[in-house]
Write a protein that holds these residues in place. Structure first.
Motif, PDB file in Angstrom:
ATOM      1  N   CYS A 252       0.887  -1.304  -0.016  1.00 50.48           N
ATOM      2  CA  CYS A 252      -0.103   0.069   0.135  1.00 50.48           C
ATOM      3  C   CYS A 252       0.871   1.170  -0.061  1.00 50.48           C
ATOM      4  O   CYS A 252       0.581   2.225  -0.588  1.00 50.48           O
ATOM      5  CB  CYS A 252      -0.917   0.213   1.239  1.00 50.48           C
ATOM      6  SG  CYS A 252      -2.243  -1.106   0.935  1.00 50.48           S
TER       7      CYS A 252
ATOM      8  N   VAL B 262       2.492   1.228  -3.955  1.00 53.37           N
ATOM      9  CA  VAL B 262       1.778   1.356  -5.101  1.00 53.37           C
ATOM     10  C   VAL B 262       0.870   2.496  -5.137  1.00 53.37           C
ATOM     11  O   VAL B 262       0.003   2.796  -3.984  1.00 53.37           O
ATOM     12  CB  VAL B 262       0.994   0.096  -5.447  1.00 53.37           C
ATOM     13  CG1 VAL B 262      -0.038   0.340  -6.427  1.00 53.37           C
ATOM     14  CG2 VAL B 262       1.808  -1.279  -5.504  1.00 53.37           C
TER      15      VAL B 262
ATOM     16  N   LEU C  80      -8.009  -6.020  -3.799  1.00 51.38           N
ATOM     17  CA  LEU C  80      -7.832  -4.909  -4.630  1.00 51.38           C
ATOM     18  C   LEU C  80      -6.195  -4.645  -4.594  1.00 51.38           C
ATOM     19  O   LEU C  80      -5.743  -4.087  -5.658  1.00 51.38           O
ATOM     20  CB  LEU C  80      -8.582  -3.813  -3.749  1.00 51.38           C
ATOM     21  CG  LEU C  80      -8.307  -2.416  -4.591  1.00 51.38           C
ATOM     22  CD1 LEU C  80      -8.864  -2.486  -5.772  1.00 51.38           C
ATOM     23  CD2 LEU C  80      -9.101  -1.173  -3.619  1.00 51.38           C
TER      24      LEU C  80
ATOM     25  N   GLY D 137      -1.839   5.187  -5.507  1.00 54.20           N
ATOM     26  CA  GLY D 137      -3.319   5.132  -5.258  1.00 54.20           C
ATOM     27  C   GLY D 137      -3.937   4.183  -4.270  1.00 54.20           C
ATOM     28  O   GLY D 137      -4.892   4.035  -4.084  1.00 54.20           O
ATOM     29  N   LEU D 138      -2.786   3.610  -3.566  1.00 54.30           N
ATOM     30  CA  LEU D 138      -3.468   2.535  -2.494  1.00 54.30           C
ATOM     31  C   LEU D 138      -3.049   3.248  -1.021  1.00 54.30           C
ATOM     32  O   LEU D 138      -3.561   2.820  -0.148  1.00 54.30           O
ATOM     33  CB  LEU D 138      -2.610   1.296  -2.348  1.00 54.30           C
ATOM     34  CG  LEU D 138      -3.069   0.375  -3.621  1.00 54.30           C
ATOM     35  CD1 LEU D 138      -2.125  -0.836  -3.759  1.00 54.30           C
ATOM     36  CD2 LEU D 138      -4.381   0.008  -3.592  1.00 54.30           C
TER      37      LEU D 138
ATOM     38  N   GLU E 122      -1.377  -4.467 -11.686  1.00 52.25           N
ATOM     39  CA  GLU E 122      -1.415  -3.395 -12.722  1.00 52.25           C
ATOM     40  C   GLU E 122      -0.238  -2.618 -12.599  1.00 52.25           C
ATOM     41  O   GLU E 122       0.241  -2.220 -13.758  1.00 52.25           O
ATOM     42  CB  GLU E 122      -2.730  -2.732 -12.357  1.00 52.25           C
ATOM     43  CG  GLU E 122      -3.992  -3.577 -12.728  1.00 52.25           C
ATOM     44  CD  GLU E 122      -5.318  -2.721 -12.315  1.00 52.25           C
ATOM     45  OE1 GLU E 122      -5.177  -1.762 -11.766  1.00 52.25           O
ATOM     46  OE2 GLU E 122      -6.319  -3.405 -12.645  1.00 52.25           O
ATOM     47  N   PHE E 123       0.230  -2.081 -11.520  1.00 49.55           N
ATOM     48  CA  PHE E 123       1.235  -1.275 -11.311  1.00 49.55           C
ATOM     49  C   PHE E 123       2.477  -1.789 -11.989  1.00 49.55           C
ATOM     50  O   PHE E 123       3.316  -1.264 -12.415  1.00 49.55           O
ATOM     51  CB  PHE E 123       1.478  -0.754  -9.984  1.00 49.55           C
ATOM     52  CG  PHE E 123       2.525   0.127  -9.769  1.00 49.55           C
ATOM     53  CD1 PHE E 123       2.609   1.376 -10.167  1.00 49.55           C
ATOM     54  CD2 PHE E 123       3.765  -0.409  -9.058  1.00 49.55           C
ATOM     55  CE1 PHE E 123       3.595   2.221 -10.027  1.00 49.55           C
ATOM     56  CE2 PHE E 123       4.801   0.732  -9.067  1.00 49.55           C
ATOM     57  CZ  PHE E 123       4.618   1.920  -9.244  1.00 49.55           C
TER      58      PHE E 123
ATOM     59  N   LYS F 169      -4.627  -6.725  -7.092  1.00 50.02           N
ATOM     60  CA  LYS F 169      -4.895  -6.319  -8.435  1.00 50.02           C
ATOM     61  C   LYS F 169      -4.239  -5.254  -8.696  1.00 50.02           C
ATOM     62  O   LYS F 169      -3.524  -5.051  -9.743  1.00 50.02           O
ATOM     63  CB  LYS F 169      -6.388  -6.364  -8.384  1.00 50.02           C
ATOM     64  CG  LYS F 169      -6.855  -5.987  -9.889  1.00 50.02           C
ATOM     65  CD  LYS F 169      -8.675  -5.869  -9.904  1.00 50.02           C
ATOM     66  CE  LYS F 169      -9.109  -5.551 -11.184  1.00 50.02           C
ATOM     67  NZ  LYS F 169      -9.933  -4.258 -11.248  1.00 50.02           N
ATOM     68  N   ARG F 170      -4.124  -4.185  -7.963  1.00 49.88           N
ATOM     69  CA  ARG F 170      -3.435  -3.042  -8.396  1.00 49.88           C
ATOM     70  C   ARG F 170      -2.047  -3.141  -8.245  1.00 49.88           C
ATOM     71  O   ARG F 170      -1.447  -2.433  -9.337  1.00 49.88           O
ATOM     72  CB  ARG F 170      -4.015  -1.754  -7.372  1.00 49.88           C
ATOM     73  CG  ARG F 170      -5.327  -1.497  -7.413  1.00 49.88           C
ATOM     74  CD  ARG F 170      -5.550   0.051  -7.654  1.00 49.88           C
ATOM     75  NE  ARG F 170      -7.112   0.301  -7.738  1.00 49.88           N
ATOM     76  CZ  ARG F 170      -7.706   1.142  -6.874  1.00 49.88           C
ATOM     77  NH1 ARG F 170      -7.157   1.567  -5.944  1.00 49.88           N
ATOM     78  NH2 ARG F 170      -9.009   1.380  -7.074  1.00 49.88           N
ATOM     79  N   THR F 171      -1.567  -3.937  -7.495  1.00 51.24           N
ATOM     80  CA  THR F 171      -0.091  -4.188  -7.587  1.00 51.24           C
ATOM     81  C   THR F 171       0.238  -4.869  -8.995  1.00 51.24           C
ATOM     82  O   THR F 171       1.418  -4.446  -9.389  1.00 51.24           O
ATOM     83  CB  THR F 171       0.441  -5.017  -6.426  1.00 51.24           C
ATOM     84  OG1 THR F 171       0.205  -4.382  -5.012  1.00 51.24           O
ATOM     85  CG2 THR F 171       1.885  -5.259  -6.249  1.00 51.24           C
TER      86      THR F 171
ATOM     87  N   GLU G 247       2.500  -1.951 -15.718  1.00 52.72           N
ATOM     88  CA  GLU G 247       2.615  -0.546 -16.140  1.00 52.72           C
ATOM     89  C   GLU G 247       4.216  -0.355 -16.112  1.00 52.72           C
ATOM     90  O   GLU G 247       4.819   0.366 -16.993  1.00 52.72           O
ATOM     91  CB  GLU G 247       1.959   0.421 -15.356  1.00 52.72           C
ATOM     92  CG  GLU G 247       0.425   0.465 -15.652  1.00 52.72           C
ATOM     93  CD  GLU G 247      -0.289   1.317 -14.432  1.00 52.72           C
ATOM     94  OE1 GLU G 247       0.441   2.087 -13.889  1.00 52.72           O
ATOM     95  OE2 GLU G 247      -1.555   1.237 -14.537  1.00 52.72           O
TER      96      GLU G 247
ATOM     97  N   ARG H 105      -8.321  -1.125   2.964  1.00 50.71           N
ATOM     98  CA  ARG H 105      -7.676  -2.065   2.178  1.00 50.71           C
ATOM     99  C   ARG H 105      -8.534  -3.509   1.984  1.00 50.71           C
ATOM    100  O   ARG H 105      -8.624  -4.232   3.075  1.00 50.71           O
ATOM    101  CB  ARG H 105      -6.202  -2.187   2.484  1.00 50.71           C
ATOM    102  CG  ARG H 105      -5.665  -3.673   2.833  1.00 50.71           C
ATOM    103  CD  ARG H 105      -4.561  -3.802   2.857  1.00 50.71           C
ATOM    104  NE  ARG H 105      -4.240  -5.080   4.059  1.00 50.71           N
ATOM    105  CZ  ARG H 105      -3.718  -4.948   4.922  1.00 50.71           C
ATOM    106  NH1 ARG H 105      -2.919  -3.887   5.374  1.00 50.71           N
ATOM    107  NH2 ARG H 105      -3.715  -6.121   5.495  1.00 50.71           N
TER     108      ARG H 105
END
Length: 132
Positions: free
Chosen positions: A51, A54, A66, A56-57, A73-74, A69-71, A77, A62
């Motif tokens: 958190c 990354v 999520l 946005g976290l 995605e990051f 998932k966001r990790t 990228e 938490r």
């Protein structure tokens, strides 16, 4: 049920058999509880670190799903950005060390897996459409 503390021989430092007491069932249970709490805390600490890392976290309540998932995605990228930078360097005729390319294999595997999943979903949808 009475708990027993039995003795079992255990080799000492000099090889002589010294008696070492076995743990009672209650001690075993407490050790298990403590190690499970330690394991869970390590997991929570790991999610907290993600958190912080990354974008946005940070500062959100938490959901572990999520966060994962966001990790992913990051990281994807970041790998895409690396690929772009390598391509830009090569277009300018600059040398790119193989060590810089190694993480791109991860991205290629992810893309391949995504294509396989998309193809499988496509064939599943076609099968569903064929069924009366």
């Amino acid at each position: 049920m009475a708990e027993k503390s039995s003795q079992s021989p255990s080799p000492g430092l000099n090889g002589q058999g010294e008696e070492k007491p076995r743990l009672t069932e209650e001690e075993k249970k407490q050790n298990h509880i403590a190690s499970e709490q330690k394991r869970r805390q390590a997991i929570r600490d790991g999610f907290d670190r993600l958190c912080e890392l990354v974008p946005g976290l940070e500062g959100q309540g938490r959901s572990e799903g999520l966060v994962l998932k966001r990790t992913v995605e990051f990281m994807r990228e970041q790998l895409e950005r690396r690929r772009q930078l390598i391509q830009e360097k090569e277009a300018r005729g600059e040398y790119v060390d193989d060590k810089m390319r190694e993480p791109l294999a991860i991205l290629e595997r992810l893309e391949e897996r995504d294509q396989q999943r998309a193809a499988a979903r496509g064939s599943n949808q076609e099968e569903d459409e064929d069924d009366p």
